[in-house]
Design a protein around this motif. Structure first.
Motif, PDB file in Angstrom:
ATOM      1  N   LYS A 121       0.838  -1.202   0.000  1.00 45.15           N
ATOM      2  CA  LYS A 121       0.000   0.000   0.000  1.00 45.15           C
ATOM      3  C   LYS A 121       0.871   1.249   0.000  1.00 45.15           C
ATOM      4  O   LYS A 121       0.579   2.223  -0.691  1.00 45.15           O
ATOM      5  CB  LYS A 121      -0.934  -0.008   1.198  1.00 45.15           C
ATOM      6  CG  LYS A 121      -2.022  -1.060   1.069  1.00 45.15           C
ATOM      7  CD  LYS A 121      -3.174  -0.784   1.970  1.00 45.15           C
ATOM      8  CE  LYS A 121      -4.417  -1.470   1.432  1.00 45.15           C
ATOM      9  NZ  LYS A 121      -5.612  -1.076   2.125  1.00 45.15           N
ATOM     10  N   ALA A 122       1.938   1.219   0.797  1.00 36.43           N
ATOM     11  CA  ALA A 122       2.825   2.370   0.839  1.00 36.43           C
ATOM     12  C   ALA A 122       3.496   2.596  -0.512  1.00 36.43           C
ATOM     13  O   ALA A 122       3.751   3.731  -0.911  1.00 36.43           O
ATOM     14  CB  ALA A 122       3.880   2.169   1.918  1.00 36.43           C
ATOM     15  N   LEU A 123       3.770   1.508  -1.224  1.00 38.41           N
ATOM     16  CA  LEU A 123       4.383   1.649  -2.549  1.00 38.41           C
ATOM     17  C   LEU A 123       3.402   2.195  -3.582  1.00 38.41           C
ATOM     18  O   LEU A 123       3.797   2.557  -4.678  1.00 38.41           O
ATOM     19  CB  LEU A 123       4.898   0.289  -3.037  1.00 38.41           C
ATOM     20  CG  LEU A 123       6.198  -0.210  -2.418  1.00 38.41           C
ATOM     21  CD1 LEU A 123       6.504  -1.620  -2.902  1.00 38.41           C
ATOM     22  CD2 LEU A 123       7.352   0.717  -2.748  1.00 38.41           C
ATOM     23  N   GLY A 124       2.109   2.204  -3.200  1.00 39.33           N
ATOM     24  CA  GLY A 124       1.113   2.790  -4.103  1.00 39.33           C
ATOM     25  C   GLY A 124       0.250   1.771  -4.818  1.00 39.33           C
ATOM     26  O   GLY A 124      -0.453   2.117  -5.762  1.00 39.33           O
ATOM     27  N   LEU A 125       0.285   0.495  -4.392  1.00 40.81           N
ATOM     28  CA  LEU A 125      -0.614  -0.479  -5.002  1.00 40.81           C
ATOM     29  C   LEU A 125      -2.041  -0.190  -4.548  1.00 40.81           C
ATOM     30  O   LEU A 125      -2.285   0.046  -3.366  1.00 40.81           O
ATOM     31  CB  LEU A 125      -0.230  -1.905  -4.588  1.00 40.81           C
ATOM     32  CG  LEU A 125       0.527  -2.690  -5.651  1.00 40.81           C
ATOM     33  CD1 LEU A 125       1.948  -2.178  -5.740  1.00 40.81           C
ATOM     34  CD2 LEU A 125       0.511  -4.168  -5.356  1.00 40.81           C
ATOM     35  N   ARG A 126      -2.954  -0.207  -5.523  1.00 47.26           N
ATOM     36  CA  ARG A 126      -4.349   0.004  -5.164  1.00 47.26           C
ATOM     37  C   ARG A 126      -4.927  -1.289  -4.611  1.00 47.26           C
ATOM     38  O   ARG A 126      -4.359  -2.366  -4.812  1.00 47.26           O
ATOM     39  CB  ARG A 126      -5.138   0.452  -6.404  1.00 47.26           C
ATOM     40  CG  ARG A 126      -4.898   1.912  -6.722  1.00 47.26           C
ATOM     41  CD  ARG A 126      -5.392   2.270  -8.078  1.00 47.26           C
ATOM     42  NE  ARG A 126      -4.541   1.668  -9.106  1.00 47.26           N
ATOM     43  CZ  ARG A 126      -4.647   1.934 -10.404  1.00 47.26           C
ATOM     44  NH1 ARG A 126      -5.568   2.755 -10.836  1.00 47.26           N
ATOM     45  NH2 ARG A 126      -3.844   1.359 -11.273  1.00 47.26           N
ATOM     46  N   GLU A 127      -6.085  -1.153  -3.954  1.00 46.98           N
ATOM     47  CA  GLU A 127      -6.673  -2.333  -3.300  1.00 46.98           C
ATOM     48  C   GLU A 127      -6.934  -3.443  -4.302  1.00 46.98           C
ATOM     49  O   GLU A 127      -6.711  -4.617  -4.026  1.00 46.98           O
ATOM     50  CB  GLU A 127      -7.966  -1.933  -2.576  1.00 46.98           C
ATOM     51  CG  GLU A 127      -7.660  -1.192  -1.287  1.00 46.98           C
ATOM     52  CD  GLU A 127      -8.883  -0.695  -0.561  1.00 46.98           C
ATOM     53  OE1 GLU A 127     -10.002  -1.017  -0.974  1.00 46.98           O
ATOM     54  OE2 GLU A 127      -8.706   0.040   0.433  1.00 46.98           O
TER      55      GLU A 127
ATOM     56  N   ASP B 284      -5.906  -1.575   7.014  1.00 46.80           N
ATOM     57  CA  ASP B 284      -5.430  -0.209   7.153  1.00 46.80           C
ATOM     58  C   ASP B 284      -3.915  -0.195   6.954  1.00 46.80           C
ATOM     59  O   ASP B 284      -3.199  -0.967   7.610  1.00 46.80           O
ATOM     60  CB  ASP B 284      -5.789   0.305   8.558  1.00 46.80           C
ATOM     61  CG  ASP B 284      -5.303   1.716   8.751  1.00 46.80           C
ATOM     62  OD1 ASP B 284      -5.932   2.620   8.188  1.00 46.80           O
ATOM     63  OD2 ASP B 284      -4.273   1.902   9.444  1.00 46.80           O
ATOM     64  N   PRO B 285      -3.408   0.652   6.058  1.00 44.22           N
ATOM     65  CA  PRO B 285      -1.971   0.589   5.748  1.00 44.22           C
ATOM     66  C   PRO B 285      -1.081   0.861   6.954  1.00 44.22           C
ATOM     67  O   PRO B 285      -0.034   0.221   7.105  1.00 44.22           O
ATOM     68  CB  PRO B 285      -1.784   1.661   4.667  1.00 44.22           C
ATOM     69  CG  PRO B 285      -2.995   2.512   4.700  1.00 44.22           C
ATOM     70  CD  PRO B 285      -4.105   1.667   5.243  1.00 44.22           C
ATOM     71  N   ILE B 286      -1.502   1.780   7.818  1.00 41.44           N
ATOM     72  CA  ILE B 286      -0.647   2.111   8.971  1.00 41.44           C
ATOM     73  C   ILE B 286      -0.580   0.922   9.927  1.00 41.44           C
ATOM     74  O   ILE B 286       0.499   0.499  10.351  1.00 41.44           O
ATOM     75  CB  ILE B 286      -1.186   3.353   9.703  1.00 41.44           C
ATOM     76  CG1 ILE B 286      -1.163   4.545   8.750  1.00 41.44           C
ATOM     77  CG2 ILE B 286      -0.366   3.662  10.943  1.00 41.44           C
ATOM     78  CD1 ILE B 286      -1.954   5.733   9.243  1.00 41.44           C
TER      79      ILE B 286
ATOM     80  N   LEU C  71      -0.987   8.204   3.930  1.00 41.81           N
ATOM     81  CA  LEU C  71      -1.423   6.920   4.477  1.00 41.81           C
ATOM     82  C   LEU C  71      -2.586   7.139   5.441  1.00 41.81           C
ATOM     83  O   LEU C  71      -3.269   6.197   5.832  1.00 41.81           O
ATOM     84  CB  LEU C  71      -0.272   6.236   5.227  1.00 41.81           C
ATOM     85  CG  LEU C  71       0.865   5.695   4.362  1.00 41.81           C
ATOM     86  CD1 LEU C  71       2.048   5.268   5.240  1.00 41.81           C
ATOM     87  CD2 LEU C  71       0.412   4.527   3.510  1.00 41.81           C
ATOM     88  N   ASP C  72      -2.797   8.365   5.825  1.00 42.69           N
ATOM     89  CA  ASP C  72      -3.834   8.707   6.802  1.00 42.69           C
ATOM     90  C   ASP C  72      -4.376  10.091   6.439  1.00 42.69           C
ATOM     91  O   ASP C  72      -3.799  10.795   5.603  1.00 42.69           O
ATOM     92  CB  ASP C  72      -3.198   8.696   8.203  1.00 42.69           C
ATOM     93  CG  ASP C  72      -4.244   8.491   9.304  1.00 42.69           C
ATOM     94  OD1 ASP C  72      -5.446   8.445   8.976  1.00 42.69           O
ATOM     95  OD2 ASP C  72      -3.831   8.374  10.478  1.00 42.69           O
TER      96      ASP C  72
ATOM     97  N   ARG D  51      -9.200   6.894  -1.601  1.00 39.33           N
ATOM     98  CA  ARG D  51      -8.132   5.930  -1.285  1.00 39.33           C
ATOM     99  C   ARG D  51      -7.313   5.584  -2.528  1.00 39.33           C
ATOM    100  O   ARG D  51      -6.089   5.461  -2.470  1.00 39.33           O
ATOM    101  CB  ARG D  51      -8.739   4.653  -0.691  1.00 39.33           C
ATOM    102  CG  ARG D  51      -9.153   4.812   0.754  1.00 39.33           C
ATOM    103  CD  ARG D  51      -9.073   3.460   1.471  1.00 39.33           C
ATOM    104  NE  ARG D  51      -9.896   2.454   0.833  1.00 39.33           N
ATOM    105  CZ  ARG D  51     -11.151   2.179   1.193  1.00 39.33           C
ATOM    106  NH1 ARG D  51     -11.697   2.829   2.191  1.00 39.33           N
ATOM    107  NH2 ARG D  51     -11.828   1.244   0.580  1.00 39.33           N
TER     108      ARG D  51
ATOM    109  N   ALA E 224      -3.393   6.254  -3.239  1.00 41.98           N
ATOM    110  CA  ALA E 224      -2.464   5.190  -3.655  1.00 41.98           C
ATOM    111  C   ALA E 224      -1.630   5.655  -4.841  1.00 41.98           C
ATOM    112  O   ALA E 224      -0.408   5.447  -4.879  1.00 41.98           O
ATOM    113  CB  ALA E 224      -3.241   3.924  -3.997  1.00 41.98           C
ATOM    114  N   LEU E 225      -2.282   6.282  -5.817  1.00 37.01           N
ATOM    115  CA  LEU E 225      -1.550   6.748  -7.001  1.00 37.01           C
ATOM    116  C   LEU E 225      -0.574   7.872  -6.632  1.00 37.01           C
ATOM    117  O   LEU E 225       0.516   7.957  -7.200  1.00 37.01           O
ATOM    118  CB  LEU E 225      -2.531   7.223  -8.072  1.00 37.01           C
ATOM    119  CG  LEU E 225      -3.341   6.094  -8.726  1.00 37.01           C
ATOM    120  CD1 LEU E 225      -4.327   6.651  -9.740  1.00 37.01           C
ATOM    121  CD2 LEU E 225      -2.424   5.075  -9.398  1.00 37.01           C
TER     122      LEU E 225
END
Lengths: 415, 229
Positions: free
Chosen positions: A308-314, A407-409, B56-57, B76, B80-81
C-alpha cells in the motif's frame, strides 16, 4: 506480471500448504474424471447395446401398442398393423436413414424338458433383420433364423438355464389373437451371446412367417418398424421429423432414448450423484483455499502495508491473493488431471469387471457386458480443470478483499 | 512554491471515550531538496505526521498540500496513485517482500511506479543498488541479508522511482550505530546527488548530526524548527 510473480513465489514458499489443499482439489478432479469416464462408458455401452439388440435408433408402432406394452406384462398381440401399409415410404425419408426391418413381438413360455421360462419372442424378417440389428454377429453356435424355416435362435443364458445346444428341441407356448393357447415346436437353430444380458436370457428369435399363422394374425402383421440411422446423434431429430411426417395419428414414433426410460433416468441420477460428491470434495477444497488465503494474508500483514505504501491500489492487492488462490486451483487441477489421465488410461486399457461392485442380477438390468472399459472425454478434463480453478478463484475473492482492506498504517506496524 | 505545506493540521485518535490529540494545529513548510529530521520523544506525533504527509492517513482538520495540491480530500485510490508516483517510504522494519531478491524488491517498486512494470529499467535498479553498496548482493533474498543490508535495500527501493519526497520513519532504530551511520550517509549522498527531499523521524540525537533542518515535536506541537547553516 509482477503481481503474478509474487503470487507464484508465495505458492512455492508455502508449498506444503499449496500441495495439501491442491491435493484435496486433485482428489475431486480424479474422482470426477473416473466417474465421468465410468458414466460415459456405461451409458455409451448401454445405449449402443439397446440400439444394436433391442430398439434401434427409431421405432414406429401403433400408439395403443406402446401404451399396453408399457403398462402390461404381456405384449398386446392385437395391436399390430400391416407392414405393407401407408408409412413404409415415409421411413426412408428420415434424415440419416440407413436400414429398416419389421418385428412382431409376443409373450410366450419357453419349454424344454420339464422346465419352462417366460420369454419374449421376437418374430423377425430374417432378410432385413441383420441390416438393423447385430445379433447375428454374436452367434456362438448353430445358425441364425432363415425365412420360411422353423426353429428359433435363443440367448446363451437361456440355453445355459435349460442346458440346451443347437439342435435340441424346444416348445413355445403362447396365446393367439383369439386367446386360445397354441404352440410352436422345433429345434434350437442357433445360440447367441450378446453383451445384452436380457437378450441372452429372455428373448427368442423366430422367423415372422413361421409365427404369424400360429398367432392367427394376418400374413403382413407387424408391431413395429425398426429403423437404423447413420448416427446415434440423429435419432431424436429423426424421430421428431418422422412423427410430424406421419399423417395417421394412430402411429407413434420413439427414439431409442424414449424406449430406454430406465437408462435415461439412470444416466440422470448417475450425474446427480457424481456432481453431488464432486460438490462435497470441492467444498472441502474451497474451505481450504479460504483458510490458506486468510493465513497467507495474516502472515504477510506488513507486506500488504508495504504494498500500500508503494502505491498499489486495493484491487491490485486483491489480484495478488486471487492469483494465489487461483494458483492453488491450477496446481490441484493439473495434479488431478495428470493422475486422472493415468487412472482413466488404465481403466480404458484394462477395463473393470462390474461384477466386483454390482450384483450380477442388478447388472442384468443394464444392457452391457460384465467388463466395462473407461471412455476418454477431453471435454471432461477441460470442464473439471475450469471448475476447480474457477472455484478456487471465487473462494479467494472475499478473503482477498479482506486482506486488501487492511489499514496501511496498522499493517505496516503489524498491529 | 514549497514542496509540502501543512496548515493547521490536527489529528485526533479516539480510543473508546478517550481522545488522543496526536498532532495539534501544526503548520510546516518543506522545500524541495531539504533533508529534514522530525525529532522528539516516543509518542510525540512524529509517525503520525509522516503518515499524514505520506497520504497513508487523513488529518482530522487542517490542510496538507503537496506541490500545491491538497492530499487530504483524495479518495483511497487517488492516495495510492499519489504515493506510487511521488512518495518513497523507508520504515523501521524495512518490510521487504521475502519471496523477492534484493534486485526484485527494488525492481518491484519501480514496476509499480511505471504502471504494471512494462518498462522497468533494469539498469536503474542495478545502479541504485550499487550506489547503496549492494552491487554484489542483487540476487540475495532478504533472509540472506543483514539488518543493515535490508535497510539499504529499503532505501534503494524508496529512491529507485526518483520520488519527490522520501519519508523515513525511524530508519535506523533497529540498526547498530555503525550501520546507522552508513545508512544515513547513503541518504545524505542521495539527497545531494538526486536532490530528493527527505523527511525522517527519529528520537536518536546522533541522527540529527546529518540533518540540515531539525523540527522538534512535543505533545503534538512543533516546539522547535531550526535550519543548520
Amino acid at each position: 506480471m509482477y503481481l503474478l510473480r509474487i503470487a507464484v513465489r508465495n505458492l512455492f514458499r508455502r508449498r506444503t500448504r499449496t500441495l495439501v489443499i491442491g491435493g484435496i482439489l486433485a482428489i475431486a478432479v480424479v474422482f470426477f474424471l473416473l466417474m465421468e469416464s465410468l458414466m460415459i462408458a456405461m451409458m455409451d455401452t448401454a445405449f449402443e447395446n439397446v440400439i444394436d439388440f433391442e430398439t434401434p435408433h427409431i421405432e414406429v408402432g401403433l400408439a395403443d401398442f406402446f401404451d399396453e406394452a408399457d403398462n402390461r406384462r404381456t405384449l398386446p398381440l392385437n395391436k399390430a398393423f400391416s407392414m405393407d401399409g401407408e408409412i413404409e415410404d415415409e421411413l426412408k425419408q428420415v434424415p440419416g436413414f440407413e436400414a429398416k426391418t419389421a418385428v412382431l413381438d409376443f409373450s410366450a413360455e419357453f419349454i424344454a424338458g420339464r422346465y419352462d421360462f417366460p420369454v419374449q419372442v421376437r418374430a423377425i424378417e430374417p432378410d432385413t433383420f441383420g441390416d438393423v440389428f447385430r445379433h447375428e454377429q454374436y452367434l456362438v453356435e448353430g445358425s441364425f433364423v432363415e425365412p420360411g424355416e422353423p426353429g428359433v435362435v435363443i440367448g446363451s443364458e437361456l440355453a445355459r438355464y435349460f442346458q440346451l445346444a443347437a439342435g435340441d428341441f424346444f416348445t413355445l407356448r403362447f396365446q393367439d389373437r383369439e386367446g386360445s393357447f397354441n404352440t410352436m415346436e422345433g429345434e434350437v437353430k442357433g445360440i447367441i451371446s450378446t453383451p445384452h444380458h436380457q437378450v441372452n436370457l429372455g428373448t427368442v428369435f423366430a422367423a415372422r412367417d413361421q409365427a404369424v399363422p400360429r398367432l392367427r394374425l394376418d400374413d403382413d402383421a407387424v408391431h413395429r418398424w425398426m429403423i437404423r440411422l447413420e448416427d446415434r446423434g440423429l435419432a431424436q431429430a429423426g424421430a421428431q421429423h418422422l412423427a410430424s411426417a406421419l399423417v395417421n395419428p394412430q402411429f407413434e414414433v420413439r427414439s431409442y432414448r424414449d424406449a430406454s426410460e430406465m437408462l435415461v433416468s439412470m444416466e440422470l441420477w448417475g450425474y446427480i450423484e457424481t456432481y453431488f460428491i464432486l460438490g462435497l470434495f470441492l467444498m472441502v477444497g474451497i474451505i481450504g483455499i479460504i483458510a490458506a488465503v486468510i493465513l497467507s494474508a495474516l502472515e504477510r500483514v506488513e507486506e500488504i502495508g508495504m504494498m500500500k505504501a508503494l502505491g498499489l491500489r486495493e484491487r491490485e492487492i486483491v489480484g495478488v491473493f486471487l492469483f494465489e488462490g487461483g494458483g492453488i486451483g491450477v496446481v490441484g487441477g493439473l495434479i488431478g488431471c495428470a493422475v486422472g489421465a493415468v487412472a482413466v488410461g488404465l481403466f480404458a486399457a484394462y477395463g473393470f469387471d462390474m461384477g466386483y461392485f454390482m450384483d450380477i442380477d442388478a447388472l442384468a438390468a443394464v444392457p452391457m457386458g460384465d467388463t466395462l472399459y473407461g471412455a476418454w472425454s477431453l471435454r471432461s478434463f477441460a470442464f473439471i480443470f475450469a471448475v476447480v480453478v474457477l472455484a478456487a478463484l471465487v473462494s479467494s475473492v472475499i478473503p482477498s478483499y479482506w486482506a486488501s482492506r487492511k489499514d496501511p498504517i496498522e499493517a505496516i506496524q503489524h498491529r | 512554491m514549497p514542496l509540502l505545506e501543512l496548515e493547521s493540521v490536527t489529528k485526533i485518535y479516539r480510543q473508546g471515550d478517550i481522545e488522543v490529540r496526536a498532532l495539534d494545529n501544526v503548520d510546516l513548510e518543506v522545500s524541495e531538496g531539504e533533508f529534514t529530521t522530525i525529532f522528539g520523544p516516543s509518542g510525540c506525533g512524529k509517525t503520525t505526521l509522516l503518515n499524514l504527509v505520506g497520504a497513508l492517513d487523513r488529518p482530522t482538520s487542517g490542510t496538507i498540500r503537496f506541490q500545491g495540491r491538497s492530499i487530504g480530500g483524495m479518495t483511497r485510490a487517488e492516495q495510492a496513485l499519489h504515493r506510487r508516483h511521488h512518495i518513497g517510504f523507508i520504515f523501521q522494519s524495512h518490510n521487504l517482500i521475502p519471496v523477492l531478491t534484493a534486485y526484485e524488491n527494488v525492481e518491484f517498486a519501480l514496476q509499480v511506479a511505471k504502471q504494471n512494470g512494462r518498462h522497468a529499467d533494469g539498469d536503474r535498479v542495478a545502479d541504485i543498488l550499487r550506489r547503496v553498496g549492494l552491487g554484489d548482493m542483487l540476487n540475495r533474498r532478504p533472509n540472506a541479508l543483514s539488518g543493515g543490508q535490508m535497510q539499504r535495500v529499503a532505501v534503494a527501493r524508496a529512491l529507485v522511482k526518483e520520488p519527490k519526497l522520501v519519508l523515513a520513519d525511524e530508519p535506523t532504530a533497529n540498526l547498530d550505530s555503525d550501520t546507522s551511520r552508513e545508512v544515513l550517509e547513503i541518504m545524505v549522498r542521495m539527497n545531494q546527488e538526486l536532490n530528493t527531499t527527505f523527511i525522517f523521524s527519529t528520537h536518536d540525537p546522533m541522527v540529527m548530526e546529518y540533518a540540515k533542518r531539525v523540527v522538534e515535536i512535543r505533545d503534538g506541537r512543533i516546539a522547535r524548527d531550526e535550519r543548520k547553516v
